[in-house]
Design a protein around this motif. Structure first.
Motif, PDB file in Angstrom:
ATOM      1  N   ASN A 109      41.022  37.298  35.466  1.00  0.00           N
ATOM      2  CA  ASN A 109      42.412  37.467  35.506  1.00  0.00           C
ATOM      3  C   ASN A 109      42.782  38.185  34.320  1.00  0.00           C
ATOM      4  O   ASN A 109      43.902  39.324  34.224  1.00  0.00           O
ATOM      5  CB  ASN A 109      43.359  36.281  35.778  1.00  0.00           C
ATOM      6  N   GLY A 113      44.317  41.825  33.855  1.00  0.00           N
ATOM      7  CA  GLY A 113      45.550  42.052  33.206  1.00  0.00           C
ATOM      8  C   GLY A 113      45.377  43.236  32.218  1.00  0.00           C
ATOM      9  O   GLY A 113      46.559  44.153  32.303  1.00  0.00           O
ATOM     10  N   ILE A 140      54.857  40.470  32.928  1.00  0.00           N
ATOM     11  CA  ILE A 140      53.472  41.057  32.913  1.00  0.00           C
ATOM     12  C   ILE A 140      52.752  40.159  31.963  1.00  0.00           C
ATOM     13  O   ILE A 140      52.777  40.475  30.515  1.00  0.00           O
ATOM     14  CB  ILE A 140      53.101  42.326  32.836  1.00  0.00           C
ATOM     15  N   ASP A 141      51.993  39.155  32.255  1.00  0.00           N
ATOM     16  CA  ASP A 141      51.118  38.309  31.198  1.00  0.00           C
ATOM     17  C   ASP A 141      49.684  38.312  31.337  1.00  0.00           C
ATOM     18  O   ASP A 141      49.309  39.092  32.308  1.00  0.00           O
ATOM     19  CB  ASP A 141      51.688  36.953  31.584  1.00  0.00           C
ATOM     20  N   ILE A 145      51.238  38.341  36.715  1.00  0.00           N
ATOM     21  CA  ILE A 145      52.615  38.799  36.845  1.00  0.00           C
ATOM     22  C   ILE A 145      53.425  37.952  37.575  1.00  0.00           C
ATOM     23  O   ILE A 145      52.966  36.845  38.551  1.00  0.00           O
ATOM     24  CB  ILE A 145      52.766  40.323  37.475  1.00  0.00           C
ATOM     25  N   ASN A 159      46.576  38.473  38.202  1.00  0.00           N
ATOM     26  CA  ASN A 159      46.243  39.868  38.102  1.00  0.00           C
ATOM     27  C   ASN A 159      45.199  40.309  38.766  1.00  0.00           C
ATOM     28  O   ASN A 159      45.039  41.469  39.111  1.00  0.00           O
ATOM     29  CB  ASN A 159      46.061  40.122  36.623  1.00  0.00           C
TER      30      ASN A 159
END
Length: 276
Positions: A109, A113, A140-141, A145, A159
């Protein structure tokens, strides 16, 4: 075991000396200087990149610097306390192998990302659709998201799912097409239906004339003939156009005496069999 007051005083005199307090103050000073240094760097980078990169990338840079600051502070504390960092590094290497297998999804993830940010398929505030989830992007991390759905819920989407899925971004272009499907009764004048539908752009000012609205006949269904009216409008006018067209079709069809059919079944009774 009895501890006398003299023993306690002797302990404090032996350990809490002036050099000890100076060392503590020095450590606190280094931590404060490091914290202020990274704080200045983060603020400076935000100003420099304010109009050059998206908020999501700014957030990513900020988080990386924050974690770097924390790592520097911890290493400084360990060094001042005389703790052997190499031992921790070796232990971390062994533990990292075990944790790596357990955290494959998380790593995937995080990597995904970076691709999400690099691809720039959407940004914070865009309206997107992914599978059965539709809403506005809230953040958006590293790992996922967050999307605020149309009914006001926050949905976290990993992600990895974003990268693998077929994502629709409704905000990427300034205009959007609006589709309205109708069914008309068999025997209706199709030319008349087209003429009535093409009156809609003159009644709804938000509909764009370029691209031009158009009509598409699609299916001879069980209860009627299906036709679709297509028009274009600005993204922000989508709901206004959608509702206006829907209501206007009903009004114009009533005026023109065009019937919108509904499913029905005719039952015929054979008199001869009824007697039996």
């Amino acid at each position: 075991m009895n501890i006398s007051l003299e023993q306690i005083q002797s302990f404090f005199r032996a350990n809490f000396t002036l050099p000890f307090f100076m060392s503590i103050l020095s450590l606190i000073g280094i931590i404060l200087i490091t914290y202020i240094f990274f704080k200045i760097i983060i603020k400076s980078l935000k100003k420099i990149t304010e109009n050059k990169v998206s908020p999501a990338i700014q957030n990513l840079i900020t988080k990386i610097l924050q974690y770097t600051c924390l790592a520097v502070i911890l290493m400084t504390i360990f060094k001042k306390l005389g703790i052997n960092i190499n031992a921790f590094v070796g232990a971390a290497g062994i533990a990292g192998v075990a944790i790596g297998f357990a955290a494959q999804t998380s790593v995937s993830n995080i990597i995904s990302g970076f691709f999400v940010l690099a691809e720039k398929a959407f940004k914070v505030g865009d309206r997107i659709q992914l599978a059965d989830i539709t809403g506005n992007v809230e953040s958006i991390d590293f790992m996922a998201i967050r999307v605020k759905t149309l009914d006001g819920n926050i949905v976290r989407i990993p992600n990895e799912v974003v990268i693998k899925g077929n994502l629709i971004n409704y905000s990427s272009l300034p205009i959007r097409r609006i589709e309205t499907k109708i069914s008309i009764a068999y025997g209706s004048d199709m030319e008349k239906v087209e003429a009535v539908l093409m009156e809609i752009p003159n009644r709804v000012p938000q509909i764009l004339q370029d691209p031009e609205p158009f009509i598409l006949w699609s299916v001879y269904a069980n209860s009627g003939i299906e036709v679709a009216f297509y028009a274009w409008g600005a993204n922000e006018d989508f709901l206004v156009i959608k509702n206006s067209v829907f209501k206007l079709i009903n009004e114009l069809f009533e005026e023109a005496e065009i019937k919108i059919p509904f499913p029905q079944m005719d039952v015929y009774i054979n008199p001869e069999r009824a007697k039996k």
